[in-house]
Write an enzyme that holds these catalytic residues in place. Structure first.
Site, PDB file in Angstrom:
ATOM      1  NE  ARG A 183      -3.376   2.377   2.787  1.00  0.00           N
ATOM      2  CZ  ARG A 183      -3.108   3.287   3.735  1.00  0.00           C
ATOM      3  NH1 ARG A 183      -2.154   3.072   4.632  1.00  0.00           N
ATOM      4  NH2 ARG A 183      -3.792   4.415   3.804  1.00  0.00           N
ATOM      5  CG  HIS A 197      -0.741   9.068   3.497  1.00  0.00           C
ATOM      6  ND1 HIS A 197      -0.905   7.724   3.777  1.00  0.00           N
ATOM      7  CD2 HIS A 197      -0.312   9.626   4.641  1.00  0.00           C
ATOM      8  CE1 HIS A 197      -0.586   7.486   5.034  1.00  0.00           C
ATOM      9  NE2 HIS A 197      -0.211   8.626   5.585  1.00  0.00           N
ATOM     10  CD  GLU A 248      -4.231   7.772   9.601  1.00  0.00           C
ATOM     11  OE1 GLU A 248      -3.638   8.816   9.933  1.00  0.00           O
ATOM     12  OE2 GLU A 248      -3.872   6.654  10.015  1.00  0.00           O
ATOM     13  CG  ASN A 279      -5.047   3.451   8.798  1.00  0.00           C
ATOM     14  OD1 ASN A 279      -5.229   2.461   8.089  1.00  0.00           O
ATOM     15  ND2 ASN A 279      -4.478   4.555   8.348  1.00  0.00           N
ATOM     16  CE1 TYR A 291       0.287   2.856  13.458  1.00  0.00           C
ATOM     17  CE2 TYR A 291      -1.761   3.862  12.712  1.00  0.00           C
ATOM     18  CZ  TYR A 291      -0.496   3.364  12.446  1.00  0.00           C
ATOM     19  OH  TYR A 291      -0.013   3.371  11.158  1.00  0.00           O
ATOM     20  CD  GLU A 312      -1.457   4.043   8.053  1.00  0.00           C
ATOM     21  OE1 GLU A 312      -1.144   4.479   9.193  1.00  0.00           O
ATOM     22  OE2 GLU A 312      -1.618   4.778   7.073  1.00  0.00           O
TER      23      GLU A 312
HETATM   24  O1  IFM Z   1       2.902   7.592   9.996  1.00  0.00           O
HETATM   25  C1  IFM Z   1       1.525   7.668  10.169  1.00  0.00           C
HETATM   26  C2  IFM Z   1       0.799   7.505   8.857  1.00  0.00           C
HETATM   27  O2  IFM Z   1       1.216   8.446   7.931  1.00  0.00           O
HETATM   28  C3  IFM Z   1      -0.680   7.659   9.058  1.00  0.00           C
HETATM   29  N1  IFM Z   1      -1.149   6.793  10.112  1.00  0.00           N
HETATM   30  C4  IFM Z   1      -0.441   6.787  11.346  1.00  0.00           C
HETATM   31  C5  IFM Z   1       1.042   6.595  11.105  1.00  0.00           C
HETATM   32  C6  IFM Z   1       1.802   6.585  12.446  1.00  0.00           C
HETATM   33  O3  IFM Z   1       1.613   7.787  13.103  1.00  0.00           O
END
Ligand code: IFM
Length: 465
Positions: free
Chosen positions: A87, A131, A176, A303, A305, A370
């Site tokens: 990606r 992006h 995002e 995405n 985290y 992500e």
């Molecule tokens: O690096 C970023 C990415 O560009 C977008 N999502 C989160 C990642 C980590 O912060």
């Protein structure tokens, strides 16, 4: 059996569906460098990163991981790791240096060479159109606060799909939009660095409108695998007090539901509309916009985290909120272990998120576009990078995803963030998210233990499915 196979055994008993896509992700400005090459125009990130005080150590993406020149080596690495997909994002200012009008063929040619290299190595390209690197020329006329930018985005989508639609099957419009809109226009942590709630609300809506218009352009060109990538952060109240529960509702509204619901169901959540209106920053919706925004999707990019616990209170000085009307909400520091970004590690919340999406977007396949973590990696005297924390994060999140799949979440793919260490926006090069270490002085790539472990997981998946 290698050490890495042994670690991959941590997923024993877990299988992923046949055809499950395993890849890694990057983004143009974070890895490409060569910002002046082949007629590329400036983007808002060039401007922002070159403005003193905006980024860690004044770091910029001028060189980054030099991927623009080293892409064949990077694609070879992907093939060695056994990735089935990659990606990446296209830099709008490489294709349309002024954002609109004249097309720069050399920019398109770069992505054509990249895609051909991927296909030649058996790695399926997954292309993201945006992006975060808006052409600076469009920022001069208001950027995402200007409704016209949505139409320009659709024009750009049409140019890229005309050039690459014959060889790229999987297309995503935005990455995002929450960050582009709210970090870019509310907290000012990201380009274009504004702190204006009214601008932020306008950017939210125009990004989503741009998504819908671009989706139309992609469909007209025959695209059959189309998605949008949203970043989800589950919000948990610090207590069951009415005020804390409401704080979590408000942040969840703007972080998660304000993007999901229009894109999937063609409506903004009523509570979010009320919150934004009360804050004097209404969404500038015009008749018919929500029908455009709700263009049919083939998959939703997810995405994830970390999760966030919140309460009402006084924010620490120098930490502007990212949320409209969020001045009275505080994000609590997570329990250790925390990544070098200061983020917690919560795989259980990942399972819950995927199940929440199963219920909120029924029938829509999910692709984890992500997931990853930053740690303080170093190359040791033997030339290895031991990153046990990232190995642990990776395996626990793959396990959490497998759990969600077993419980009915229709997840079709997983892209690790990131293939390479790269330019982590305002946090510069101090944050390393890669499965592959990059020595920025020499541009030497070294596969980390996490990269070897991921490769072992993928090997097992190929053998068992
Ligand atoms: O690096 C970023 C990415 O560009 C977008 N999502 C989160 C990642 C980590 O912060």
């Amino acid at each position: 059996m290698t050490t890495f196979d042994v670690r991959a055994d941590a997923l024993d008993g877990r299988t992923f569906p046949p055809g499950f896509v395993f890849g890694a992700a990057t983004a143009a400005y974070q890895i490409e460098g060569s910002v002046d090459a082949d007629g590329r125009g400036p983007s808002i990130w060039d401007t922002f990163s070159h403005t003193p005080g905006r980024t860690f150590g004044g770091h910029t993406g001028d060189v980054a991981a030099d991927h623009y020149r080293r892409f064949p080596e990077d694609v070879a690495l992907m093939a060695d790791l056994g990735l089935s997909a990659y990606r990446f994002s296209v830099a709008w200012p490489r294709v349309l240096p002024q954002g609109a009008g004249r097309v720069e063929q050399r920019g398109l040619d770069f992505y054509r060479r990249l895609v051909d290299e991927l296909l030649g190595r058996g790695v399926e390209p997954w292309l993201t159109l945006y992006h975060w690197d808006l052409p600076q020329a469009l920022q001069e006329s208001g950027g995402w606060t200007d409704r016209d930018t949505a139409a320009r985005f659709a024009d750009y989508a049409g140019v890229v799909v005309a050039a690459l639609g014959d060889r790229v099957r999987h297309w995503s419009t935005l990455n995002e939009p929450m960050c582009s809109a709210l970090l870019g226009h509310r907290s000012g942590q990201h380009a274009p660095g504004q702190q204006d709630p009214v601008a932020a609300a306008r950017a939210v809506h125009h990004l989503l409108l741009g998504h819908g218009l671009a989706a139309g352009a992609l469909r007209d060109a025959g695209v059959e695998s189309l998605g949008i990538t949203l970043n989800f952060t589950p919000m948990t109240p610090a207590s069951d007090s009415v005020a804390d529960v409401d704080a979590a509702r408000r942040l969840d509204g703007q972080q998660n539901r304000m993007f999901l619901e229009p894109a999937v169901h063609g409506r903004y959540p009523a509570d979010v509309v009320a919150d934004l209106t009360a804050a004097g920053a209404p969404l500038p919706v015009q008749d018919g916009d929500l029908d455009v925004i709700a263009a049919p999707l083939d998959w939703l990019g997810v995405n994830y985290y970390f999760e966030q616990t919140v309460r009402v209170g006084t924010r620490p000085p120098g930490r502007p909120t990212s949320f409209i009307g969020g001045e009275d909400v505080v994000e609590l520091d997570p329990e250790p272990p925390t990544t070098t970004m200061g983020w917690g590690v919560s795989p259980e919340a990942f399972t819950d998120l995927l199940l929440w999406l199963r219920d909120r977007a029924p029938g829509l396949p999910l692709v984890v576009t992500e997931n990853g973590s930053a740690w303080a990696d170093e190359v040791d005297a033997e030339g290895a990078v031991h990153d046990p924390e990232r190995v642990d994060y990776l395996l626990r999140h793959l396990d959490a995803m497998a759990e969600a799949i077993e419980r009915g979440a229709d997840v079709r793919g997983y892209f690790a963030w990131s293939l390479l260490d790269n330019y982590e926006w305002a946090r510069g090069y101090a944050q390393r998210f890669g499965l592959v270490h990059v020595d920025y002085a020499t541009q030497r790539r070294t596969v980390k233990d996490s990269g070897h472990t991921y490769a072992a997981v993928l090997r097992r998946h190929r053998e068992t499915s």
